[in-house]
Scaffold this motif. Sequence first.
Motif, PDB file in Angstrom:
ATOM      1  N   GLU A   1       0.835  -1.202   0.000  1.00  0.00           N
ATOM      2  CA  GLU A   1       0.000   0.000   0.000  1.00  0.00           C
ATOM      3  C   GLU A   1       0.871   1.254   0.000  1.00  0.00           C
ATOM      4  O   GLU A   1       0.559   2.248  -0.661  1.00  0.00           O
ATOM      5  N   ASN A   2       1.976   1.209   0.739  1.00  0.00           N
ATOM      6  CA  ASN A   2       2.892   2.347   0.807  1.00  0.00           C
ATOM      7  C   ASN A   2       3.533   2.619  -0.563  1.00  0.00           C
ATOM      8  O   ASN A   2       3.620   3.768  -0.997  1.00  0.00           O
ATOM      9  N   ILE A   3       3.963   1.553  -1.207  1.00  0.00           N
ATOM     10  CA  ILE A   3       4.583   1.698  -2.530  1.00  0.00           C
ATOM     11  C   ILE A   3       3.560   2.195  -3.546  1.00  0.00           C
ATOM     12  O   ILE A   3       3.859   3.071  -4.367  1.00  0.00           O
ATOM     13  N   TYR A   4       2.351   1.660  -3.474  1.00  0.00           N
ATOM     14  CA  TYR A   4       1.285   2.082  -4.390  1.00  0.00           C
ATOM     15  C   TYR A   4       0.959   3.560  -4.195  1.00  0.00           C
ATOM     16  O   TYR A   4       0.698   4.283  -5.160  1.00  0.00           O
ATOM     17  N   GLU A   5       1.009   4.020  -2.942  1.00  0.00           N
ATOM     18  CA  GLU A   5       0.752   5.434  -2.654  1.00  0.00           C
ATOM     19  C   GLU A   5       1.799   6.323  -3.322  1.00  0.00           C
ATOM     20  O   GLU A   5       1.481   7.374  -3.879  1.00  0.00           O
ATOM     21  N   ILE A   6       3.049   5.895  -3.269  1.00  0.00           N
ATOM     22  CA  ILE A   6       4.131   6.658  -3.916  1.00  0.00           C
ATOM     23  C   ILE A   6       3.944   6.660  -5.430  1.00  0.00           C
ATOM     24  O   ILE A   6       4.155   7.673  -6.102  1.00  0.00           O
ATOM     25  N   MET A   7       3.536   5.521  -5.959  1.00  0.00           N
ATOM     26  CA  MET A   7       3.270   5.421  -7.389  1.00  0.00           C
ATOM     27  C   MET A   7       2.161   6.411  -7.791  1.00  0.00           C
ATOM     28  O   MET A   7       2.262   7.095  -8.827  1.00  0.00           O
ATOM     29  N   LEU A   8       1.118   6.515  -6.973  1.00  0.00           N
ATOM     30  CA  LEU A   8       0.037   7.457  -7.263  1.00  0.00           C
ATOM     31  C   LEU A   8       0.505   8.901  -7.120  1.00  0.00           C
ATOM     32  O   LEU A   8       0.011   9.792  -7.826  1.00  0.00           O
ATOM     33  N   GLU A   9       1.473   9.116  -6.242  1.00  0.00           N
ATOM     34  CA  GLU A   9       2.045  10.465  -6.091  1.00  0.00           C
ATOM     35  C   GLU A   9       2.770  10.871  -7.377  1.00  0.00           C
ATOM     36  O   GLU A   9       2.714  12.034  -7.788  1.00  0.00           O
ATOM     37  N   ILE A  10       3.417   9.889  -8.018  1.00  0.00           N
ATOM     38  CA  ILE A  10       4.053  10.144  -9.318  1.00  0.00           C
ATOM     39  C   ILE A  10       2.981  10.538 -10.333  1.00  0.00           C
ATOM     40  O   ILE A  10       3.149  11.488 -11.106  1.00  0.00           O
ATOM     41  N   GLY A  11       1.858   9.806 -10.306  1.00  0.00           N
ATOM     42  CA  GLY A  11       0.754  10.112 -11.207  1.00  0.00           C
ATOM     43  C   GLY A  11       0.206  11.514 -10.977  1.00  0.00           C
ATOM     44  O   GLY A  11      -0.111  12.246 -11.931  1.00  0.00           O
ATOM     45  N   LYS A  12       0.119  11.902  -9.722  1.00  0.00           N
ATOM     46  CA  LYS A  12      -0.368  13.238  -9.375  1.00  0.00           C
ATOM     47  C   LYS A  12       0.576  14.305  -9.917  1.00  0.00           C
ATOM     48  O   LYS A  12       0.127  15.314 -10.489  1.00  0.00           O
ATOM     49  N   LYS A  13       1.880  14.069  -9.762  1.00  0.00           N
ATOM     50  CA  LYS A  13       2.879  15.025 -10.262  1.00  0.00           C
ATOM     51  C   LYS A  13       2.801  15.165 -11.775  1.00  0.00           C
ATOM     52  O   LYS A  13       3.111  16.217 -12.327  1.00  0.00           O
ATOM     53  N   ARG A  14       2.402  14.078 -12.455  1.00  0.00           N
ATOM     54  CA  ARG A  14       2.314  14.086 -13.916  1.00  0.00           C
ATOM     55  C   ARG A  14       0.919  14.429 -14.443  1.00  0.00           C
ATOM     56  O   ARG A  14       0.657  14.308 -15.628  1.00  0.00           O
ATOM     57  N   GLY A  15       0.025  14.838 -13.546  1.00  0.00           N
ATOM     58  CA  GLY A  15      -1.291  15.291 -13.972  1.00  0.00           C
ATOM     59  C   GLY A  15      -2.236  14.186 -14.401  1.00  0.00           C
ATOM     60  O   GLY A  15      -3.159  14.417 -15.184  1.00  0.00           O
ATOM     61  N   CYS A  16      -2.006  12.978 -13.871  1.00  0.00           N
ATOM     62  CA  CYS A  16      -2.875  11.835 -14.242  1.00  0.00           C
ATOM     63  C   CYS A  16      -4.105  11.810 -13.347  1.00  0.00           C
ATOM     64  O   CYS A  16      -4.377  10.819 -12.653  1.00  0.00           O
ATOM     65  N   ILE A  17      -4.855  12.915 -13.346  1.00  0.00           N
ATOM     66  CA  ILE A  17      -6.004  13.060 -12.446  1.00  0.00           C
ATOM     67  C   ILE A  17      -7.299  12.900 -13.234  1.00  0.00           C
ATOM     68  O   ILE A  17      -7.456  13.470 -14.315  1.00  0.00           O
TER      69      ILE A  17
END
Length: 306
Positions: free
Chosen positions: A258-274
């Motif tokens: 879950e922690n790793i997945y959260e970081i992965m989603l943070e990458i998505g957020k930084k790249r505008g994958c919203i």
Amino acid sequence: MLDKNNNKESESKVNINWYPGHMAKTKKQIIEDLKVIDIVIELLDARIPISSQNPNIAEITKGKKKIIVLNKSDLADEKENQKWIEYFKKQGIRAVLTDSNTGKGIKEFVKSIEEEMQIEKEKQAEKGRIGRKIKAMILGIPNVGKSSLINRIAKKTSAGVGNKPGVTKQKQWIRVNEKIELLDTPGVLWPKFESEEVALHLAFTGTIKEEILDRVEIAYQLTKFLLENEREMLCNRYKLDIKKVEEILNRTETPENENIYEIMLEIGKKRGCIISGGNIDDEKTARIILDEFKNGVLGKITIEKC
């Protein structure tokens, strides 16, 4: 492994059986063609030299002279490249580094064929057999850059090059120079990946088609590897706060995945994958991470350290 539907650890394992009929047929043809071959060139991905070695190739080419070509070396760590050269040297196999996209290392590769065959050519000359061309066979798994390398050698688009694994379908002879003829063959995978690690490494580098494994799962596993081995590089690329990343990874109240997945989603957020509702599109995020790794945008990274 990640189950993105409920963020709990899944019991499933990567157990891929992928052996299209043309690959079984190709293996039989390779065995037949080896009867007229002087030297075998095995093309590997410099980022995963072990995982990109087809164990069947070692078996069917026993007794033949061999050269290892570590292609895509421009995408791999330079120090690790040299360690792998030494690794194969200790096994009595010459290895050379190439980058089929720029042509770097091609001259050294061609020269190495001539040098490996020099003693044999001298023996033939003593028997009066002068002028016989060296017949080499190039082998490798799909998507390791074989067709691009051959195009560089032949200085023309003689081999079919595409983005999908296994695009070269027919064998063909290519004139390298006045001394060498090279037999190209379609890329061949093996019937079953016994190791989950090997399957993932092949997925990271694009050898296994994305339809076979879940893209988000592959990106999750790659993110995990990068966090463990190239954390600073990953954080720099996606402008992540390394202290925040370490805080997330050190959490004990939530499972590691879950922690790793959260970081992965943070990458998505930084790249505008919203997407709607402010949620992160993990499919789009996964595609970005995988594409940037494959294209060397993240940096020079070797997955398999020597």
